[in-house]
Design a protein around this motif. Structure first.
Motif, PDB file in Angstrom:
ATOM      1  N   ARG A 327      -9.683 -36.959  11.714  1.00 47.73           N
ATOM      2  CA  ARG A 327      -9.573 -35.539  12.061  1.00 47.73           C
ATOM      3  C   ARG A 327      -8.645 -34.757  11.140  1.00 47.73           C
ATOM      4  N   TYR A 328      -7.579 -35.400  10.675  1.00 50.04           N
ATOM      5  CA  TYR A 328      -6.678 -34.782   9.707  1.00 50.04           C
ATOM      6  C   TYR A 328      -5.841 -35.893   9.098  1.00 50.04           C
ATOM      7  N   GLY A 329      -5.144 -35.568   8.023  1.00 56.67           N
ATOM      8  CA  GLY A 329      -4.280 -36.568   7.409  1.00 56.67           C
ATOM      9  C   GLY A 329      -5.018 -37.405   6.378  1.00 56.67           C
ATOM     10  N   HIS A 330      -4.284 -38.393   5.843  1.00 58.56           N
ATOM     11  CA  HIS A 330      -4.813 -39.214   4.754  1.00 58.56           C
ATOM     12  C   HIS A 330      -6.036 -40.027   5.193  1.00 58.56           C
ATOM     13  N   ARG A 331      -7.020 -40.108   4.299  1.00 55.77           N
ATOM     14  CA  ARG A 331      -8.209 -40.926   4.557  1.00 55.77           C
ATOM     15  C   ARG A 331      -8.449 -41.817   3.344  1.00 55.77           C
ATOM     16  N   ALA A 332      -8.589 -43.100   3.583  1.00 53.57           N
ATOM     17  CA  ALA A 332      -8.840 -44.044   2.486  1.00 53.57           C
ATOM     18  C   ALA A 332     -10.231 -43.815   1.905  1.00 53.57           C
ATOM     19  N   GLU A 333     -10.358 -44.066   0.625  1.00 56.88           N
ATOM     20  CA  GLU A 333     -11.639 -43.935  -0.071  1.00 56.88           C
ATOM     21  C   GLU A 333     -12.377 -45.277  -0.078  1.00 56.88           C
ATOM     22  N   GLY A 334     -13.684 -45.201  -0.195  1.00 60.07           N
ATOM     23  CA  GLY A 334     -14.475 -46.402  -0.456  1.00 60.07           C
ATOM     24  C   GLY A 334     -14.460 -47.429   0.662  1.00 60.07           C
ATOM     25  N   VAL A 335     -14.421 -46.972   1.919  1.00 59.11           N
ATOM     26  CA  VAL A 335     -14.447 -47.921   3.031  1.00 59.11           C
ATOM     27  C   VAL A 335     -15.854 -47.954   3.629  1.00 59.11           C
ATOM     28  N   HIS A 336     -16.183 -49.087   4.255  1.00 56.23           N
ATOM     29  CA  HIS A 336     -17.558 -49.262   4.703  1.00 56.23           C
ATOM     30  C   HIS A 336     -17.713 -49.371   6.206  1.00 56.23           C
ATOM     31  N   THR A 337     -16.616 -49.629   6.917  1.00 56.88           N
ATOM     32  CA  THR A 337     -16.719 -49.704   8.378  1.00 56.88           C
ATOM     33  C   THR A 337     -15.648 -48.809   8.987  1.00 56.88           C
ATOM     34  N   LEU A 338     -15.828 -48.478  10.265  1.00 54.80           N
ATOM     35  CA  LEU A 338     -14.863 -47.618  10.947  1.00 54.80           C
ATOM     36  C   LEU A 338     -13.495 -48.303  11.033  1.00 54.80           C
ATOM     37  N   GLU A 339     -13.525 -49.617  11.354  1.00 56.08           N
ATOM     38  CA  GLU A 339     -12.246 -50.334  11.455  1.00 56.08           C
ATOM     39  C   GLU A 339     -11.502 -50.345  10.119  1.00 56.08           C
ATOM     40  N   GLU A 340     -12.252 -50.522   9.061  1.00 60.45           N
ATOM     41  CA  GLU A 340     -11.641 -50.510   7.732  1.00 60.45           C
ATOM     42  C   GLU A 340     -11.087 -49.118   7.418  1.00 60.45           C
ATOM     43  N   LEU A 341     -11.775 -48.076   7.870  1.00 56.35           N
ATOM     44  CA  LEU A 341     -11.294 -46.707   7.664  1.00 56.35           C
ATOM     45  C   LEU A 341      -9.934 -46.518   8.341  1.00 56.35           C
ATOM     46  N   TYR A 342      -9.856 -46.942   9.596  1.00 54.70           N
ATOM     47  CA  TYR A 342      -8.570 -46.820  10.310  1.00 54.70           C
ATOM     48  C   TYR A 342      -7.479 -47.602   9.596  1.00 54.70           C
ATOM     49  N   LYS A 343      -7.772 -48.863   9.333  1.00 58.51           N
ATOM     50  CA  LYS A 343      -6.732 -49.752   8.825  1.00 58.51           C
ATOM     51  C   LYS A 343      -6.253 -49.336   7.446  1.00 58.51           C
ATOM     52  N   ARG A 344      -7.188 -49.009   6.589  1.00 56.87           N
ATOM     53  CA  ARG A 344      -6.768 -48.673   5.219  1.00 56.87           C
ATOM     54  C   ARG A 344      -6.111 -47.300   5.164  1.00 56.87           C
ATOM     55  N   SER A 345      -6.628 -46.332   5.946  1.00 51.80           N
ATOM     56  CA  SER A 345      -6.007 -45.001   5.959  1.00 51.80           C
ATOM     57  C   SER A 345      -4.567 -45.118   6.436  1.00 51.80           C
ATOM     58  N   ARG A 346      -4.323 -45.912   7.469  1.00 51.67           N
ATOM     59  CA  ARG A 346      -2.978 -46.058   8.036  1.00 51.67           C
ATOM     60  C   ARG A 346      -2.093 -46.935   7.146  1.00 51.67           C
TER      61      ARG A 346
ATOM     62  N   GLY B  86     -20.370 -29.240  11.269  1.00 47.04           N
ATOM     63  CA  GLY B  86     -19.563 -29.162  12.487  1.00 47.04           C
ATOM     64  C   GLY B  86     -19.220 -30.495  13.130  1.00 47.04           C
ATOM     65  N   VAL B  87     -19.558 -31.612  12.471  1.00 49.21           N
ATOM     66  CA  VAL B  87     -19.164 -32.909  13.038  1.00 49.21           C
ATOM     67  C   VAL B  87     -18.299 -33.678  12.032  1.00 49.21           C
ATOM     68  N   TYR B  88     -17.429 -34.524  12.561  1.00 55.08           N
ATOM     69  CA  TYR B  88     -16.559 -35.365  11.720  1.00 55.08           C
ATOM     70  C   TYR B  88     -17.383 -36.544  11.197  1.00 55.08           C
ATOM     71  N   LEU B  89     -17.208 -36.830   9.929  1.00 58.64           N
ATOM     72  CA  LEU B  89     -17.953 -37.947   9.345  1.00 58.64           C
ATOM     73  C   LEU B  89     -17.102 -39.217   9.349  1.00 58.64           C
ATOM     74  N   VAL B  90     -17.724 -40.312   9.771  1.00 58.37           N
ATOM     75  CA  VAL B  90     -17.091 -41.633   9.693  1.00 58.37           C
ATOM     76  C   VAL B  90     -18.129 -42.606   9.142  1.00 58.37           C
ATOM     77  N   PRO B  91     -17.701 -43.774   8.680  1.00 59.74           N
ATOM     78  CA  PRO B  91     -18.685 -44.760   8.220  1.00 59.74           C
ATOM     79  C   PRO B  91     -19.658 -45.114   9.351  1.00 59.74           C
ATOM     80  N   ARG B  92     -20.851 -45.510   8.990  1.00 60.60           N
ATOM     81  CA  ARG B  92     -21.882 -45.852   9.967  1.00 60.60           C
ATOM     82  C   ARG B  92     -21.356 -46.918  10.944  1.00 60.60           C
ATOM     83  N   VAL B  93     -21.498 -46.660  12.240  1.00 61.96           N
ATOM     84  CA  VAL B  93     -21.005 -47.575  13.266  1.00 61.96           C
ATOM     85  C   VAL B  93     -22.148 -48.445  13.795  1.00 61.96           C
ATOM     86  N   ILE B  94     -23.339 -47.850  13.930  1.00 60.46           N
ATOM     87  CA  ILE B  94     -24.494 -48.596  14.460  1.00 60.46           C
ATOM     88  C   ILE B  94     -25.522 -48.736  13.348  1.00 60.46           C
ATOM     89  N   GLU B  95     -25.889 -49.975  13.077  1.00 60.44           N
ATOM     90  CA  GLU B  95     -26.897 -50.210  12.024  1.00 60.44           C
ATOM     91  C   GLU B  95     -28.289 -49.872  12.536  1.00 60.44           C
TER      92      GLU B  95
END
Lengths: 486, 95
Positions: A327-346, B86-95
């Protein structure tokens, strides 16, 4: 006298008498920041254009014969307070690009009082630190000795005020972050009662401990700005619905009959003899002003630091869960999963001290450890609170040291978190109990400032500020300035 | 109290922190030192002591169930690292 040597009252009088304009005053301070802040690193962001626009607006108000005590007076805001349209970093890479979309309540209040924001003061990352060495923007230097720390976490706020790069600054205190840096830089800093000043828009560290206040060159200056910051705010769910005392008008009262308690645990082993001598001399000054002094006991106070280092990290680990890279703040680049996004950004966005505290907090809250750590700490917190309740049945104020000694050298404690944590041994208890506390200058040791701490009962800021003011009428330690920044 | 490198990795996972391998051992040592310091708490006698979560004896304030905040979706999404339509983008969660 130069403009940067004047008290807030003298500045207000000068502005109303048209001896100088707010634009001239603001320009003077911006000039000093340009001249001196490379050496100190006290500001993360200088908001020169915004400041001059605010100064012009204040000059219009003053020209119309309107405005109050603070109209046209500059200040520095600690970079923990959200300022609409201005970077609000909290000293962290995580928020390096964060432009706050709204103002903190205290920012709104001080803007409405006509104050001029010079910029955003440097600080330990997410206010976690006692030396201002954990900031993503580099350490702040102590104006009294550039090889020493200014204290933390409000290190930028104190360095700016001590060096005359702001007449006053806001600050926050979760375990001593106003009082310890004020002590190390010869300033007067006050943390009011928990709930007295709104936390809305103040980036959260440990929500049951965090409280905003000010660092100033005198108790008189602190009183007028604290007054303007304080008060009920429906947007902070722990804000207290209770009128604010008139701190400034209370600054004339005699100290005759004031009962001051000296907690014996605060004068035990660990207090540097140089600091002790200054504080003992200050006690004599208070006696000379008519106060009576007696020993009190806060038997659980030796457990303040361990209690705090369970409660504060636990709350921090929960508060900082919001930084998810989405939603705001630093975001890691080149991540492939949501968990990796959280972990690497933090992992990338938080520095080492913040990561340590998040991990300690996560651990003490985790299944199987909750009772042994978190619940136990909450119980000891009650014992610490009860100590103060008992002591304030016998005395009006408690007096002791703020820090164990003078400012230490940069780098001295960065490799040893526990040694760093022990800096706050005298200040943490007031946060755990929720009571107001302040630090004020009481002498010098090896040419470096020593501070003493006053602690008051709930909502007794006025009495505490008056005691400090009376002391400052009888002494001149608070008037001394570091020579390199004359 | 000492934390093993394996425990540190588990805590970091729970806290959603990626740790480079070379930082695990120093963190294990530092966190163990912190927990050692904290273990002084066990010396306090706390039978029959009510835990204190908060310094003020207050109950949560209630307000009327009415809209009090304006919708600032665009302003808030303007500071997000990745948004689209208008939506936040995240890596794909469901294949």
């Amino acid at each position: 006298m130069s403009l940067h040597e004047l008290s807030l009252r003298e500045l207000g009088d000068g502005l109303r008498a048209k001896k100088f304009s707010s634009r001239e005053l603001t320009g003077h301070y911006l000039g000093r920041i340009g001249q001196h802040d490379k050496a100190l690193n006290s500001y993360i962001t200088v908001t020169a254009d915004r400041a001059l626009a605010q100064a012009d607006a204040a000059d219009k108000v003053l020209a119309a014969g309107a405005g109050g005590a603070l109209t046209g007076i500059p200040l520095a805001q600690k970079d923990i307070f959200c300022t609409s349209g201005v970077k609000t970093s909290c000293g962290s890479k995580m928020l390096d690009k964060f432009i706050a979309p709204y103002d903190a309540t205290i920012v709104q209040k001080l803007d409405a009082a006509g104050m001029v924001m010079l910029g955003k003061a440097n600080m330990d990352e997410f206010a976690m630190g006692s030396s201002n060495e954990t900031s993503y923007y580099g350490p702040v230097k102590n104006p009294w000795d550039l090889e020493r720390v200014p204290g933390g976490s409000s290190g930028g706020s104190v360095a700016a005020v001590a060096a005359g790069l702001a007449p006053i600054a806001t600050a926050t205190d979760t375990g001593g972050s106003i009082r310890q840096p004020a002590a190390l830089t010869n300033l007067t800093g006050i943390k009011p009662t928990y709930g007295r000043v709104s936390r809305y828009g103040m980036i959260a560290f440990a929500s049951s401990l965090d409280q905003a206040g000010v660092v100033a060159r005198s108790a008189e200056d602190a009183a007028v700005v604290l007054q303007a910051m304080s008060g009920f705010d429906p947007r902070d769910s722990t804000s207290v619905e209770r009128p604010v005392d008139d701190y400034s008008s209370g600054l004339g009262a005699s100290l005759k009959g004031l009962r001051i308690g000296l907690p014996k645990e605060y004068f035990a082993e660990g207090l540097d003899p140089g600091a002790r001598a200054c504080i003992e001399a200050a006690i004599k000054v208070f006696e000379g002003l008519g106060a009576s002094v007696r020993e009190v006991s806060l038997p659980s106070s030796p457990l303040s630091v361990p209690t705090y280092y369970v409660v504060a990290p636990a709350e921090a680990s929960s508060n900082l869960a919001r930084f998810d890279g989405v939603r705001y703040g630093h975001r890691a680049e080149g991540v492939h999963t949501l968990e990796e996004l959280y972990k690497r950004s933090r992992g990338e966005g938080f520095g080492a001290e913040v990561q340590r505290r998040i991990m300690v907090g996560t651990y003490v809250l985790s299944h199987g450890y909750y009772d042994a750590y978190y619940l136990k700490a909450q119980k000891v917190r009650r014992l610490i609170y009860d100590d103060f309740r008992r002591a304030f049945g016998e005395v009006d104020l408690i007096l002791g040291p703020t820090a164990q000694s003078v400012a230490f050298k940069l780098g001295d404690k960065t490799d040893d978190p526990v040694a760093m944590y022990l800096n706050d041994i005298y200040t943490i208890a007031a946060n755990l109990a929720g009571i107001p506390a302040m630090s004020l200058p009481c002498g010098f040791h090896q040419d470096l400032p020593i501070g003493m701490q006053l602690m008051g009962n709930f909502f007794d800021e006025g009495r505490m500020l008056n005691a400090a003011h009376q002391y400052q009428q009888a002494t001149d330690f608070h008037r001394r300035r570091p020579k390199a920044f004359a | 109290m000492s934390l093993s490198p394996e425990q540190v990795k588990q805590v970091a996972h729970l806290a959603r922190l990626s740790l480079p391998p070379e930082k695990v051992e120093p963190y294990a040592r530092q966190l163990s030192n912190i927990l050692d310091m904290v273990s002084q708490l066990s010396s306090a006698s706390t039978d029959d002591v009510q835990p204190m979560a908060h310094p003020l004896e207050m109950v949560q304030r209630l307000r009327p169930d009415a809209v009090s905040e304006e919708n600032r979706r665009e302003a808030f999404q303007a500071i997000a690292p990745a948004v689209e339509d208008g939506v936040y983008l995240v890596p794909r969660v469901i294949e």
